[in-house]
Design a protein around this motif. Structure first.
Motif, mmCIF file in Angstrom:
data_model
loop_
_atom_site.group_PDB
_atom_site.id
_atom_site.type_symbol
_atom_site.label_atom_id
_atom_site.label_comp_id
_atom_site.label_asym_id
_atom_site.label_seq_id
_atom_site.Cartn_x
_atom_site.Cartn_y
_atom_site.Cartn_z
ATOM 1 N N HIS A 252 2.101 11.517 -1.179
ATOM 2 C CA HIS A 252 0.911 11.370 -0.351
ATOM 3 C C HIS A 252 1.303 11.548 1.100
ATOM 4 O O HIS A 252 2.349 11.104 1.523
ATOM 5 C CB HIS A 252 0.294 9.975 -0.529
ATOM 6 C CG HIS A 252 -0.129 9.692 -1.920
ATOM 7 N ND1 HIS A 252 -1.287 10.186 -2.446
ATOM 8 C CD2 HIS A 252 0.452 8.989 -2.906
ATOM 9 C CE1 HIS A 252 -1.397 9.784 -3.688
ATOM 10 N NE2 HIS A 252 -0.345 9.050 -3.990
ATOM 11 N N TRP B 161 -1.233 -3.195 8.527
ATOM 12 C CA TRP B 161 -2.084 -3.862 7.530
ATOM 13 C C TRP B 161 -3.477 -4.109 8.119
ATOM 14 O O TRP B 161 -4.487 -3.784 7.501
ATOM 15 C CB TRP B 161 -1.439 -5.174 7.094
ATOM 16 C CG TRP B 161 -2.152 -5.836 5.976
ATOM 17 C CD1 TRP B 161 -3.139 -6.765 6.072
ATOM 18 C CD2 TRP B 161 -1.956 -5.609 4.579
ATOM 19 N NE1 TRP B 161 -3.564 -7.134 4.826
ATOM 20 C CE2 TRP B 161 -2.850 -6.441 3.896
ATOM 21 C CE3 TRP B 161 -1.106 -4.784 3.853
ATOM 22 C CZ2 TRP B 161 -2.918 -6.473 2.510
ATOM 23 C CZ3 TRP B 161 -1.177 -4.822 2.483
ATOM 24 C CH2 TRP B 161 -2.068 -5.656 1.822
ATOM 25 N N ILE C 135 -6.458 -0.948 -0.688
ATOM 26 C CA ILE C 135 -5.205 -0.601 -0.028
ATOM 27 C C ILE C 135 -4.153 -0.291 -1.081
ATOM 28 O O ILE C 135 -4.019 -0.996 -2.077
ATOM 29 C CB ILE C 135 -4.718 -1.763 0.863
ATOM 30 C CG1 ILE C 135 -5.717 -2.016 1.998
ATOM 31 C CG2 ILE C 135 -3.333 -1.477 1.432
ATOM 32 C CD1 ILE C 135 -5.416 -3.256 2.802
ATOM 33 N N ASP C 136 -3.406 0.779 -0.857
ATOM 34 C CA ASP C 136 -2.292 1.145 -1.714
ATOM 35 C C ASP C 136 -1.064 0.399 -1.195
ATOM 36 O O ASP C 136 -0.474 0.778 -0.186
ATOM 37 C CB ASP C 136 -2.075 2.659 -1.663
ATOM 38 C CG ASP C 136 -0.881 3.084 -2.473
ATOM 39 O OD1 ASP C 136 -0.926 2.950 -3.708
ATOM 40 O OD2 ASP C 136 0.100 3.556 -1.866
ATOM 41 N N LEU C 137 -0.723 -0.702 -1.854
ATOM 42 C CA LEU C 137 0.343 -1.581 -1.362
ATOM 43 C C LEU C 137 1.703 -0.904 -1.205
ATOM 44 O O LEU C 137 2.371 -1.115 -0.190
ATOM 45 C CB LEU C 137 0.461 -2.815 -2.256
ATOM 46 C CG LEU C 137 -0.752 -3.744 -2.221
ATOM 47 C CD1 LEU C 137 -0.564 -4.904 -3.187
ATOM 48 C CD2 LEU C 137 -0.994 -4.257 -0.817
ATOM 49 N N PRO C 138 2.152 -0.079 -2.153
ATOM 50 C CA PRO C 138 3.455 0.564 -1.949
ATOM 51 C C PRO C 138 3.519 1.405 -0.668
ATOM 52 O O PRO C 138 4.541 1.430 0.007
ATOM 53 C CB PRO C 138 3.628 1.435 -3.194
ATOM 54 C CG PRO C 138 2.814 0.750 -4.238
ATOM 55 C CD PRO C 138 1.628 0.204 -3.489
ATOM 56 N N SER C 139 2.418 2.054 -0.316
ATOM 57 C CA SER C 139 2.435 2.871 0.897
ATOM 58 C C SER C 139 2.507 2.010 2.155
ATOM 59 O O SER C 139 3.119 2.398 3.146
ATOM 60 C CB SER C 139 1.213 3.791 0.944
ATOM 61 O OG SER C 139 0.026 3.047 1.131
ATOM 62 N N PRO D 178 0.527 3.366 5.603
ATOM 63 C CA PRO D 178 -0.574 2.842 4.801
ATOM 64 C C PRO D 178 -1.559 3.917 4.341
ATOM 65 O O PRO D 178 -1.968 4.765 5.129
ATOM 66 C CB PRO D 178 -1.274 1.849 5.720
ATOM 67 C CG PRO D 178 -0.447 1.739 6.929
ATOM 68 C CD PRO D 178 0.571 2.807 6.928
ATOM 69 N N LEU D 179 -1.889 3.846 3.067
ATOM 70 C CA LEU D 179 -2.882 4.727 2.463
ATOM 71 C C LEU D 179 -3.935 3.878 1.772
ATOM 72 O O LEU D 179 -3.715 2.702 1.489
ATOM 73 C CB LEU D 179 -2.221 5.652 1.436
ATOM 74 C CG LEU D 179 -1.130 6.583 1.954
ATOM 75 C CD1 LEU D 179 -0.439 7.273 0.781
ATOM 76 C CD2 LEU D 179 -1.702 7.592 2.917
ATOM 77 N N VAL D 180 -5.062 4.494 1.477
ATOM 78 C CA VAL D 180 -6.148 3.815 0.783
ATOM 79 C C VAL D 180 -6.510 4.624 -0.453
ATOM 80 O O VAL D 180 -6.624 5.849 -0.384
ATOM 81 C CB VAL D 180 -7.387 3.676 1.702
ATOM 82 C CG1 VAL D 180 -8.563 3.076 0.960
ATOM 83 C CG2 VAL D 180 -7.041 2.845 2.918
ATOM 84 N N ASN D 181 -6.691 3.936 -1.572
ATOM 85 C CA ASN D 181 -7.195 4.582 -2.778
ATOM 86 C C ASN D 181 -8.712 4.605 -2.692
ATOM 87 O O ASN D 181 -9.345 3.588 -2.429
ATOM 88 C CB ASN D 181 -6.755 3.816 -4.027
ATOM 89 C CG ASN D 181 -5.271 3.899 -4.241
ATOM 90 O OD1 ASN D 181 -4.667 4.932 -4.020
ATOM 91 N ND2 ASN D 181 -4.676 2.799 -4.656
#
Length: 88
Positions: free
Chosen positions: A6, A28, A54-58, A64-67
């Motif tokens: 991503h 965050w 929120i995509d925690l691993p990113s 930070p990424l969002v699904n």
């Protein structure tokens, strides 16, 4: 097996030389604010993305990424129509 990567490029920087935005002091909080902004915008067109999380691993990786998943056809049509209208 294919590995998915991503990348986060904000709309404002698409087509520019910057590849990734500078992270805020609190990524965050920044991503939570962005999610709330998107939820508010979606609500204004009577649409929702139930999978907006929120995509925690990113976040832990520092980008930070969002699904955005779990949208039904009606929600997708409303979002597409709103995007088209904003381009006029």
């Amino acid at each position: 097996m294919t590995t998915r990567q991503h990348s986060f490029v904000p709309a404002a920087s698409v087509g520019t030389a910057s590849a990734r935005p500078a992270l805020s002091a609190d990524p965050w909080a920044e991503i939570e604010t962005a999610i709330e902004d998107l939820r508010d915008a979606l609500e204004s067109i009577d649409a929702a993305l139930p999978g907006l999380v929120i995509d925690l691993p990113s976040v832990m990786a520092g980008h930070p990424l969002v699904n955005l998943g779990s949208a039904n056809a009606t929600a997708l049509k409303k979002i597409a129509a709103a995007l088209r209208q904003s381009q006029k």
